[in-house]
Write a protein that holds these residues in place. Structure first.
Motif, PDB file in Angstrom:
ATOM      1  N   LYS A 186      40.756   1.032 -40.443  1.00 25.65           N
ATOM      2  CA  LYS A 186      40.436  -0.398 -40.866  1.00 25.65           C
ATOM      3  C   LYS A 186      39.898  -1.383 -39.536  1.00 25.65           C
TER       4      LYS A 186
ATOM      5  N   ASP B 110      46.041  -0.377 -37.918  1.00 26.82           N
ATOM      6  CA  ASP B 110      45.244   0.635 -38.903  1.00 26.82           C
ATOM      7  C   ASP B 110      43.886   0.785 -38.214  1.00 26.82           C
TER       8      ASP B 110
ATOM      9  N   ASN C 202      49.084   4.163 -31.483  1.00 28.33           N
ATOM     10  CA  ASN C 202      50.001   3.690 -32.541  1.00 28.33           C
ATOM     11  C   ASN C 202      51.438   4.197 -32.183  1.00 28.33           C
TER      12      ASN C 202
END
Length: 124
Positions: free
Chosen positions: A76, A73, A55
């Motif tokens: 998730k 994410d 990220n």
């Protein structure tokens, strides 16, 4: 194997916004660099945006820079593409893609796994 499922496409007026999601399953999502591509009728699939697995880095096509934002994410198992100030020329099927590698990638052939795509239509 990694399975990718895109969602969030639809019909929107020019100047509007959409957020695409791509849910991954099958392997450890945080091991994969992710990308978004699009394909308009009669055209080749083109790069839109990519994000590293940590990220930490992103890269965009010039045509969407400043309007689109890629994010992920890892908790998730999902990567997102926030699309603002949409234009009719953004109309296409949008695909997400995955590659088990630490960097980010812009070429179609760099990716190992692909979703089925979600249609985005921008009316003028």
């Amino acid at each position: 194997q990694v399975q990718l499922v895109e969602s969030g496409g639809g019909l929107v007026q020019a100047g509007g916004s959409l957020r695409l999601s791509c849910a991954a399953s099958g392997r450890t999502f945080s091991n994969y660099a992710m990308g978004w591509f699009r394909q308009a009728p009669g055209k080749e699939r083109e790069f839109v945006a990519t994000i590293t697995r940590s990220n930490s880095n992103t890269y965009y096509a010039d045509s969407v820079k400043g309007r689109f934002t890629i994010s992920r994410d890892n908790a998730k198992n999902t990567v997102y593409l926030q699309m603002n100030s949409l234009k009719p020329e953004d109309t296409a099927i949008y695909y997400c893609a995955a590659r088990a590698a630490p960097s980010y990638y812009r070429a179609y052939g760099d990716y190992d796994y692909w979703g089925q795509g979600t249609q985005v239509t921008v009316s003028s």
